[in-house]
Enzyme design. Structure first.
Site, PDB file in Angstrom:
ATOM      1  N   SER A 225      12.102  -6.580  21.454  1.00 32.53           N
ATOM      2  CA  SER A 225      12.322  -5.364  20.683  1.00 32.53           C
ATOM      3  C   SER A 225      13.145  -4.344  21.461  1.00 32.53           C
ATOM      4  CB  SER A 225      10.985  -4.742  20.288  1.00 32.53           C
ATOM      5  OG  SER A 225      10.236  -5.675  19.535  1.00 32.53           O
ATOM      6  N   CYS A 226      13.357  -4.600  22.733  1.00 31.22           N
ATOM      7  CA  CYS A 226      14.228  -3.728  23.533  1.00 31.22           C
ATOM      8  C   CYS A 226      15.669  -3.918  23.069  1.00 31.22           C
ATOM      9  CB  CYS A 226      14.137  -4.087  25.017  1.00 31.22           C
ATOM     10  SG  CYS A 226      12.493  -3.910  25.734  1.00 31.22           S
ATOM     11  N   VAL A 227      16.542  -3.013  23.509  1.00 31.77           N
ATOM     12  CA  VAL A 227      17.955  -3.142  23.145  1.00 31.77           C
ATOM     13  C   VAL A 227      18.807  -3.193  24.409  1.00 31.77           C
ATOM     14  CG1 VAL A 227      19.892  -2.069  21.922  1.00 31.77           C
ATOM     15  CG2 VAL A 227      17.595  -1.946  20.954  1.00 31.77           C
TER      16      VAL A 227
ATOM     17  N   GLY B 250      16.523  -5.433  19.628  1.00 28.68           N
ATOM     18  CA  GLY B 250      15.830  -4.734  18.541  1.00 28.68           C
ATOM     19  C   GLY B 250      15.159  -5.663  17.551  1.00 28.68           C
TER      20      GLY B 250
END
Lengths: 162, 207
Positions: free
Chosen positions: A29-31, A94
């Site tokens: 979910s990090c970018v 994401g």
């Protein structure tokens, strides 16, 4: 000669120059945000966890948030010979790793992350030229400073170059 | 929050380790009965790690794993994550389905629901212990499964913790079955920001 492979951990950013590559493993979910100056062949890669430092309770690490990490990375790129107006941005990540029937806000953080990253880029007048966001799978991203290609590897969803 | 985590006393860490020990013990017993094999379990590690270092606990952010994730509802909301190397997940499915070892190379929907059910049972067994110590009613959500990179799966909980600080309190136990084709797994309990204080108070070791 093997080109250097510079690793970027979670909540961190690194800058480098041709012929090195910048890589960050296992984004969920990090970018991952890649900035690149194609003339100077200087670039940076950030692995941000959260969109917005103003909504967090506390942090000593500015690299964790899009809004505080990007200005730092831009400054360091300029110091390394990049020209701000030439910088182009590519983003990936994401994802929503676990799909629940009634996804709460906690589960949708990936979507919010990529949305806010787009807004922060716009606010900083950094040009977003390509992106690969969303889905429910992890990504490993690599920015090649030789040519600015942003390569995205996944486990079951193939590989692509932005 | 970060301050809270970094200021935990040895006694508090011991208490958390003990809760983890009983919880993981319950879970290991349940799993052992399900697959009819002996299971070795490590003494739980209670670690306080920089967020970015958590994926290293399972071998690095790009290791391929199966993860079963549950939310815990009640007075001390938390997340539970059961992570297994991909091969262990396949072996476990073979055992559960009574198939010859090594037959599973990809999960069909039936296999997936078997793994989800394992997650359910382990979480239930673990929460039983946590409920016993805290006297809280703690209920697990339905489980969700992902087969992906460890970093990507862990990001879900790390991001949540990242809103409060730069460190994670991780209560982690490693399981191993005996014999060849061993199944290894890591069981994580990650209290939400704020839940840690509630748990410490309930088990009587709040300063």
């Amino acid at each position: 000669m093997m080109a250097d492979l510079i690793k970027v951990g979670m909540a961190d950013y690194k800058v480098g120059r041709n012929p090195a590559s910048l890589i960050s493993y296992g984004l969920g979910s990090c970018v991952g945000i890649a900035l690149y100056d194609p003339v100077a062949k200087v670039g940076g890669l950030a692995h941000i966890m959260l969109p917005d430092s103003t909504q967090a309770r506390s942090s000593e690490n500015p690299a964790k948030f899009a809004d505080t990490c990007l200005p730092l990375m831009v400054a360091e790129l300029v110091k390394n010979g990049a020209t701000r107006s030439r910088l182009v941005a590519k983003i990936a990540g994401g994802a929503q790793m676990f799909v629940f029937a009634n996804a709460t806000d906690i589960m949708r953080v990936g979507e919010r992350n990529s949305q806010t990253v787009r807004m922060v880029l716009k606010k900083l007048e950094l040009r977003l030229v390509a992106e690969d966001c969303g889905g429910n799978y992890g990504r490993t991203v690599e920015l090649k400073l030789e040519n600015g290609i942003f390569r995205i590897k996944t486990i079951d969803k193939g590989e692509k170059e932005l | 929050m970060d301050e809270d985590i970094l200021k935990l006393t040895d006694m508090q860490l011991d208490a958390l380790r003990e809760v983890g020990n009983v919880g993981a013990g319950n879970a290991a017993t349940a799993l052992s009965q399900l697959i009819n094999r002996k299971i070795d379990m490590t003494v739980p590690q209670v670690s306080i790690l920089p967020l970015g270092d958590v994926p290293d606990v399972v071998g690095g952010p790009d290791v391929r794993v199966a993860g079963v994730f549950l939310r815990v509802y009640g007075p001390a909301p938390s997340s539970i994550l059961f992570l297994m190397p991909r091969e262990s997940a396949f072996t476990l499915v073979d055992m559960l389905m009574g198939r010859e070892r090594g037959l599973t190379e990809q999960l069909d929907p039936m296999d997936e629901s078997a793994l989800l059910e394992i997650g359910n049972i382990l979480a239930g067994a673990y929460l039983n212990a946590l409920s016993f110590f805290t006297k809280f009613t703690l209920l697990p959500s339905i489980p969700a499964l992902a087969m992906d990179m460890a970093g990507a799966i862990l990001s879900v909980i790390l991001i949540q913790l990242g809103q409060m600080g730069d460190h994670a309190l991780v209560i982690e136990t490693q399981f191993t079955t005996d014999g060849d084709g061993a199944v290894k797994g890591h069981f994580f309990l990650i209290p939400d920001p704020g839940s840690l204080g509630t748990i410490l108070t309930a088990i009587g070791v709040k300063e």
